[in-house]
Enzyme design. Structure first.
Site, PDB file in Angstrom:
ATOM      1  N   ASP A 175       0.811  -1.220   0.000  1.00 48.69           N
ATOM      2  CA  ASP A 175       0.000   0.000   0.000  1.00 48.69           C
ATOM      3  C   ASP A 175       0.844   1.269   0.000  1.00 48.69           C
ATOM      4  O   ASP A 175       0.321   2.378   0.087  1.00 48.69           O
ATOM      5  CB  ASP A 175      -0.952   0.024   1.199  1.00 48.69           C
ATOM      6  CG  ASP A 175      -0.222   0.045   2.536  1.00 48.69           C
ATOM      7  OD1 ASP A 175       1.029  -0.077   2.533  1.00 48.69           O
ATOM      8  OD2 ASP A 175      -0.887   0.204   3.575  1.00 48.69           O
TER       9      ASP A 175
ATOM     10  N   ARG B 149      11.699  25.726  -1.108  1.00 46.35           N
ATOM     11  CA  ARG B 149      11.135  26.865  -1.832  1.00 46.35           C
ATOM     12  C   ARG B 149       9.869  27.405  -1.172  1.00 46.35           C
ATOM     13  O   ARG B 149       9.403  28.495  -1.514  1.00 46.35           O
ATOM     14  CB  ARG B 149      10.854  26.480  -3.293  1.00 46.35           C
ATOM     15  CG  ARG B 149      12.113  26.363  -4.135  1.00 46.35           C
ATOM     16  CD  ARG B 149      11.820  25.891  -5.546  1.00 46.35           C
ATOM     17  NE  ARG B 149      11.635  24.453  -5.617  1.00 46.35           N
ATOM     18  CZ  ARG B 149      11.443  23.774  -6.733  1.00 46.35           C
ATOM     19  NH1 ARG B 149      11.419  24.422  -7.894  1.00 46.35           N
ATOM     20  NH2 ARG B 149      11.277  22.466  -6.731  1.00 46.35           N
TER      21      ARG B 149
ATOM     22  N   LYS C 190      14.040  39.307 -13.933  1.00 49.14           N
ATOM     23  CA  LYS C 190      12.886  38.709 -14.594  1.00 49.14           C
ATOM     24  C   LYS C 190      11.592  39.139 -13.907  1.00 49.14           C
ATOM     25  O   LYS C 190      11.555  39.338 -12.697  1.00 49.14           O
ATOM     26  CB  LYS C 190      12.994  37.180 -14.632  1.00 49.14           C
ATOM     27  CG  LYS C 190      13.038  36.484 -13.269  1.00 49.14           C
ATOM     28  CD  LYS C 190      13.104  34.975 -13.438  1.00 49.14           C
ATOM     29  CE  LYS C 190      13.132  34.271 -12.077  1.00 49.14           C
ATOM     30  NZ  LYS C 190      14.405  33.653 -11.792  1.00 49.14           N
TER      31      LYS C 190
ATOM     32  N   GLY D   5      13.016  26.383 -17.940  1.00 49.51           N
ATOM     33  CA  GLY D   5      12.472  27.411 -18.831  1.00 49.51           C
ATOM     34  C   GLY D   5      13.138  28.761 -18.639  1.00 49.51           C
ATOM     35  O   GLY D   5      13.561  29.406 -19.606  1.00 49.51           O
ATOM     36  N   THR D   6      13.233  29.194 -17.377  1.00 45.56           N
ATOM     37  CA  THR D   6      13.849  30.486 -17.070  1.00 45.56           C
ATOM     38  C   THR D   6      15.321  30.485 -17.471  1.00 45.56           C
ATOM     39  O   THR D   6      15.832  31.459 -18.028  1.00 45.56           O
ATOM     40  CB  THR D   6      13.718  30.794 -15.564  1.00 45.56           C
ATOM     41  OG1 THR D   6      12.332  30.818 -15.211  1.00 45.56           O
ATOM     42  CG2 THR D   6      14.348  32.124 -15.217  1.00 45.56           C
TER      43      THR D   6
END
Length: 338
Positions: free
Chosen positions: A46, A105, A203, A236-237
């Site tokens: 499980d 984060r 950014k 991406g950045t």
């Protein structure tokens, strides 16, 4: 120093190759065979985590090596349950060696009705009986204050500095780039170590994971740019920043990122990126796709973690590993220590 024969290392399933590499490095330093404690860390059907330690750990100084990387929740539970097993087996001290500290984060409330998950994880680790934390490049250094136990936060910048000096040769045209204003201190640290100037890519985000606009603060014309950051997730950045730097006159772009999370389309993006190279550490066990990506290179962390563990065990300074003249010999054979 406690009256203990040798430090003992135990590993979860998050990054066994790193645990074995740390054990080998410890063996070199100690002049005797050090290997991870024999244990099984398994799951019931499980999904429940089960841990059984097959060696006597009573009165021992135990170090659990476990990154809380993907799958973050499973690896975190492994770490907590290993700690509980050791505490109930009368280990004298339990140190969690967390090369990549997941949930870092989420270190503050960005908006109403959101958690501070990093603090919750800190409470869970302490409650499990862990008495000390050893980690690498926390996303936010203030997370150390979430703990009421000692936290040793190692830095990748000294290792990256050795690598840059070895790989780039003449550094007169090298410039270090921070990919955002929040990472300036990290970029400045590497720039100081290699004697290079620094610029910033500022950014603006419309929403999480999407960058609307980037602005270069500083003159990168004719420079070989090194982007420095702690985490690369979807890349991406990072790839967009590399394009913007070339548009502003940079001759080439490289990136040095401590933790290669590299989720989703990251590998494809990096492969097709204008970046000449992405250098990451092995704080997160690299997948086969990461290993096979031609412009990704992996820097080992076993030497610095092995020495930090031995320093903690012997009661000597961990911060000494921040200095090049101390770290250089530890990485001897990998980089020149001139």
């Amino acid at each position: 120093m406690p009256n203990i024969t040798e430090p003992k290392l135990i590993s979860g399933n998050a990054n066994k190759p790193l645990a074995n590499a740390v054990a080998r490095r410890m063996s070199m330093h100690r002049g005797m065979n050090v290997k991870p404690v024999d244990a099984r860390v398994e799951r019931f059907n499980d999904g429940e985590v089960f841990v059984e330690v097959f060696e006597n750990v009573r009165g021992e100084d135990m170090f659990i090596l476990q990154s809380t990387s993907r799958p973050a929740n499973d690896n975190l539970m492994e770490l907590l349950i290993i700690a509980d097993a050791l505490r109930r087996s009368s280990a004298q001290r339990i140190t969690a060696v967390i090369p990549y500290f997941g949930y870092a984060r989420q270190d503050r409330r960005m908006k109403a009705r959101t958690p501070i998950s990093a603090k919750l994880v800190a409470n869970m680790l302490t409650g499990a009986g862990i008495e000390r934390i050893l980690t690498l490049d926390l996303h936010a250094t203030q997370i150390q204050g979430f703990f009421d136990i000692p936290v040793d936060n190692l830095y990748a910048s000294p290792v990256f500095a050795l690598d840059v000096k070895s790989q780039f040769g003449d550094l007169s045209d090298v410039m270090v780039i921070s990919p955002d204003v929040g990472g300036v201190s990290r970029a400045r640290e590497l720039a100081k170590r290699i004697g290079a100037p620094m610029a910033i890519v500022d950014k603006r985000r419309e929403k999480a994971g999407e960058v609307a606009e980037m602005t270069v603060i500083g003159d990168v014309t004719g420079k070989r740019c090194i982007i420095v950051d702690d985490i690369c997730d979807t890349a991406g950045t990072l790839c967009k920043a590399a394009e913007v730097l070339l548009e502003h006159g940079a001759t080439e772009v490289h990136s040095y990122i401590t933790h290669g999370v590299l989720s989703g389309p990251a590998i494809e993006r990096v492969s097709n990126s204008v970046m000449k190279s992405l250098v990451i550490t092995d704080s997160i066990q690299p997948t086969e796709a990461v290993k096979n990506c031609p412009n990704i290179r992996i820097v080992p962390t076993a030497p610095i973690f092995a020495q930090a563990i031995l320093n903690i065990w012997s009661g000597t300074s961990v911060s000494s590993l921040f200095e090049t003249n101390t770290l250089g010999p530890i990485y001897e054979g990998l980089y020149s220590t001139d």
